[in-house]
Scaffold this motif. Structure first.
Motif, PDB file in Angstrom:
ATOM      1  N   THR A 251     -62.989  -2.022  38.012  1.00 33.30           N
ATOM      2  CA  THR A 251     -62.471  -1.310  36.843  1.00 33.30           C
ATOM      3  C   THR A 251     -61.063  -1.764  36.496  1.00 33.30           C
ATOM      4  O   THR A 251     -60.723  -1.848  35.313  1.00 33.30           O
ATOM      5  N   ALA A 252     -60.233  -2.077  37.481  1.00 38.21           N
ATOM      6  CA  ALA A 252     -58.886  -2.562  37.185  1.00 38.21           C
ATOM      7  C   ALA A 252     -58.952  -3.857  36.392  1.00 38.21           C
ATOM      8  O   ALA A 252     -58.227  -4.044  35.403  1.00 38.21           O
ATOM      9  N   CYS A 253     -59.831  -4.761  36.806  1.00 43.91           N
ATOM     10  CA  CYS A 253     -59.998  -6.020  36.087  1.00 43.91           C
ATOM     11  C   CYS A 253     -60.555  -5.769  34.685  1.00 43.91           C
ATOM     12  O   CYS A 253     -60.138  -6.416  33.709  1.00 43.91           O
ATOM     13  N   ALA A 254     -61.466  -4.812  34.582  1.00 48.09           N
ATOM     14  CA  ALA A 254     -62.039  -4.489  33.276  1.00 48.09           C
ATOM     15  C   ALA A 254     -60.992  -3.906  32.332  1.00 48.09           C
ATOM     16  O   ALA A 254     -60.971  -4.221  31.135  1.00 48.09           O
ATOM     17  N   PHE A 255     -60.115  -3.066  32.848  1.00 51.39           N
ATOM     18  CA  PHE A 255     -59.036  -2.531  32.013  1.00 51.39           C
ATOM     19  C   PHE A 255     -58.062  -3.639  31.610  1.00 51.39           C
ATOM     20  O   PHE A 255     -57.516  -3.617  30.498  1.00 51.39           O
ATOM     21  N   ALA A 256     -57.849  -4.611  32.484  1.00 53.36           N
ATOM     22  CA  ALA A 256     -57.018  -5.754  32.125  1.00 53.36           C
ATOM     23  C   ALA A 256     -57.643  -6.511  30.953  1.00 53.36           C
ATOM     24  O   ALA A 256     -56.947  -6.943  30.028  1.00 53.36           O
ATOM     25  N   ARG A 257     -58.964  -6.662  30.994  1.00 52.69           N
ATOM     26  CA  ARG A 257     -59.657  -7.342  29.897  1.00 52.69           C
ATOM     27  C   ARG A 257     -59.527  -6.551  28.595  1.00 52.69           C
ATOM     28  O   ARG A 257     -59.363  -7.127  27.520  1.00 52.69           O
ATOM     29  N   VAL A 258     -59.595  -5.232  28.667  1.00 52.91           N
ATOM     30  CA  VAL A 258     -59.389  -4.410  27.473  1.00 52.91           C
ATOM     31  C   VAL A 258     -58.002  -4.670  26.893  1.00 52.91           C
ATOM     32  O   VAL A 258     -57.834  -4.790  25.668  1.00 52.91           O
ATOM     33  N   CYS A 259     -57.008  -4.778  27.765  1.00 56.12           N
ATOM     34  CA  CYS A 259     -55.645  -5.063  27.299  1.00 56.12           C
ATOM     35  C   CYS A 259     -55.578  -6.400  26.573  1.00 56.12           C
ATOM     36  O   CYS A 259     -54.909  -6.526  25.540  1.00 56.12           O
ATOM     37  N   VAL A 260     -56.254  -7.407  27.109  1.00 55.12           N
ATOM     38  CA  VAL A 260     -56.290  -8.714  26.456  1.00 55.12           C
ATOM     39  C   VAL A 260     -56.937  -8.588  25.082  1.00 55.12           C
ATOM     40  O   VAL A 260     -56.407  -9.080  24.072  1.00 55.12           O
ATOM     41  N   ASP A 261     -58.093  -7.940  25.027  1.00 56.14           N
ATOM     42  CA  ASP A 261     -58.810  -7.803  23.755  1.00 56.14           C
ATOM     43  C   ASP A 261     -57.985  -7.030  22.724  1.00 56.14           C
ATOM     44  O   ASP A 261     -57.923  -7.404  21.543  1.00 56.14           O
ATOM     45  N   GLU A 262     -57.356  -5.934  23.174  1.00 54.42           N
ATOM     46  CA  GLU A 262     -56.549  -5.128  22.258  1.00 54.42           C
ATOM     47  C   GLU A 262     -55.337  -5.920  21.772  1.00 54.42           C
ATOM     48  O   GLU A 262     -54.973  -5.853  20.586  1.00 54.42           O
ATOM     49  N   ALA A 263     -54.712  -6.680  22.666  1.00 49.64           N
ATOM     50  CA  ALA A 263     -53.530  -7.457  22.295  1.00 49.64           C
ATOM     51  C   ALA A 263     -53.884  -8.576  21.319  1.00 49.64           C
ATOM     52  O   ALA A 263     -53.142  -8.855  20.370  1.00 49.64           O
ATOM     53  N   ILE A 264     -55.026  -9.228  21.532  1.00 48.42           N
ATOM     54  CA  ILE A 264     -55.470 -10.287  20.617  1.00 48.42           C
ATOM     55  C   ILE A 264     -55.724  -9.707  19.224  1.00 48.42           C
ATOM     56  O   ILE A 264     -55.285 -10.256  18.209  1.00 48.42           O
ATOM     57  N   ALA A 265     -56.448  -8.595  19.183  1.00 48.69           N
ATOM     58  CA  ALA A 265     -56.763  -7.975  17.890  1.00 48.69           C
ATOM     59  C   ALA A 265     -55.490  -7.573  17.155  1.00 48.69           C
ATOM     60  O   ALA A 265     -55.352  -7.798  15.939  1.00 48.69           O
ATOM     61  N   TYR A 266     -54.545  -6.979  17.878  1.00 52.20           N
ATOM     62  CA  TYR A 266     -53.294  -6.550  17.253  1.00 52.20           C
ATOM     63  C   TYR A 266     -52.474  -7.751  16.787  1.00 52.20           C
ATOM     64  O   TYR A 266     -51.901  -7.745  15.688  1.00 52.20           O
ATOM     65  N   ALA A 267     -52.419  -8.796  17.623  1.00 53.24           N
ATOM     66  CA  ALA A 267     -51.626  -9.982  17.282  1.00 53.24           C
ATOM     67  C   ALA A 267     -52.160 -10.695  16.044  1.00 53.24           C
ATOM     68  O   ALA A 267     -51.405 -11.337  15.315  1.00 53.24           O
ATOM     69  N   ARG A 268     -53.444 -10.581  15.804  1.00 48.27           N
ATOM     70  CA  ARG A 268     -54.017 -11.209  14.610  1.00 48.27           C
ATOM     71  C   ARG A 268     -53.699 -10.413  13.344  1.00 48.27           C
ATOM     72  O   ARG A 268     -53.639 -10.976  12.240  1.00 48.27           O
TER      73      ARG A 268
END
Length: 381
Positions: A251-268
């Motif tokens: 789950t920690a790794c999965a939450f890290a992936r959520v952070c990546v996805d959220e950051a990419i979406a926001y950065a775009r």
């Protein structure tokens, strides 16, 4: 973030992933902000989770379970993390640490009496090991259980117990013998037992997960609620910790992936100095660093899970994987909040919530320092 195909996942695994992804998007994600602010989520969610097979995952059919390999549980952890709130899966799946000792070491009568209600979402199971004076040092627990006829009489306290306020059954570590690991037993204690009480705790994160200190004041527990033989619980608890640590790593790794996805979406979407954030080199490099850590950590965990399914018991690597995953989560959550800027500091943003929940993953199941020490001893250092 695009993901590589996993050699460990079959068509059945991917079907389960799709089913659970749609269920989480429908039943959990739209409500997590409200549930976090309320400090709880509806008890009806347990029955909904049971109906799709989530609660029974890996348990025998005779108790209402759904036989499955470990990768089905890995997928569950990943998909639940997509809601961006750790408190919901923590309490919803508290039976994954409270019930395995019952399944593995309990009597046939105890399993038949307790497990079906839990797996149907009608009853809630919790694990109670940690005490106010000690956490991972299980051999030093102080909660006592003395035999009195056909009952054990339990006195003591447990703390930081997930689902502590709402659970119906508690799998409790008690001292039935002398000092050290040989004097430890496990009892199933029911919430309506006279002399039992609980106090809610407020936390940095996991707001929607109820956490409590448990108080046992001469609580009488039938001897039929003993899990396994008296004095034999230490090994059962240690094996349970291994499974808990793999789940926390997942789950920690999965939450890290959520952070990546959220950051990419926001950065775009976010425009600064005339162009999207994602077109600034410094931001692109941050995102790649985040993604790199997630990919490496995920591969490590999948290999470990495969080894466990083959019957191996790689304790040192499990400890290292937990640390690797929580460090990855910490890095990605921090960088995601930085990319979001002020928006990442506002309540309601998934990256803000995940940032607050880093430490509970790093501490739960054994803090980072304990994981390093245990790994080093397993390596003969």
């Amino acid at each position: 973030m695009n993901t590589l195909r996993s050699p460990f996942l079959s068509a059945d695994h991917l079907d389960w992933q799709d089913t659970l992804r749609r269920w989480v998007a429908r039943e959990i994600t739209p409500f997590v902000n409200d549930w976090d602010e309320a400090g709880s989520f509806p008890r009806a969610l347990y029955r909904k989770a049971a109906a799709i097979g989530l609660l029974g995952l890996g348990y025998p059919e005779e108790y209402g379970g759904v036989p499955a390999d470990r990768f089905m549980a890995v997928i569950a952890g990943r998909e639940l993390a997509r809601c961006g709130a750790g408190g919901v899966p923590a309490s919803l799946l508290s039976h994954t640490i409270g019930s395995p000792p019952i399944l593995k070491a309990g009597s046939a009568e105890l399993k038949a009496r307790v497990l079906p209600g839990i797996l149907a979402g009608e009853k809630i199971s919790a694990l109670a090991i940690t005490e106010p004076n000690g956490g991972s040092d299980v051999a030093s627990i102080r909660t006592k259980a003395r035999l009195d006829g056909d009952h054990y009489v339990v006195s003591g306290e447990k703390t930081f117990i997930t689902s502590g306020m709402r659970a119906d059954y508690y799998t409790v570590a008690v001292r039935t013998g002398g000092p050290g690991r040989g004097g430890i037993s496990l009892l199933v204690i029911e919430a309506d037992s006279p002399g039992f009480s609980r106090t809610p705790l407020k936390k940095m994160g996991w707001w929607s997960s109820d956490t409590a200190t448990l108080h046992f004041d001469e609580v009488r527990v039938p001897v039929e609620n003993l899990i396994g033989e008296e004095g034999s619980a230490f090994r059962t608890i240690m094996l349970n910790f291994n499974d808990e640590r793999i789940a926390l790593a997942t789950t920690a790794c999965a939450f890290a992936r959520v952070c990546v996805d959220e950051a990419i979406a926001y950065a775009r979407e976010r425009v600064t100095f005339g162009k999207p954030l994602s077109q600034h080199q410094v931001i692109r490099h941050k995102l790649v660093d985040m993604a790199q850590r997630v990919e490496v950590t995920e591969a490590f965990i999948e290999r470990l899970v495969w080894c466990l399914d083959q019957g191996d018991n790689p304790v040192a690597q499990i400890c290292m994987a937990k640390n690797q995953a929580t460090q990855t989560m910490a890095y990605c959550a921090s960088e995601a909040v930085q990319i979001f800027g002020g928006a990442g500091y506002m309540r309601g943003a998934a990256v803000e919530r995940i940032y607050r929940e880093v430490k509970v993953n790093a501490i739960g199941g054994g803090a980072e320092e304990i994981m390093k020490d245990l790994a080093s001893r397993q390596m003969g250092l």
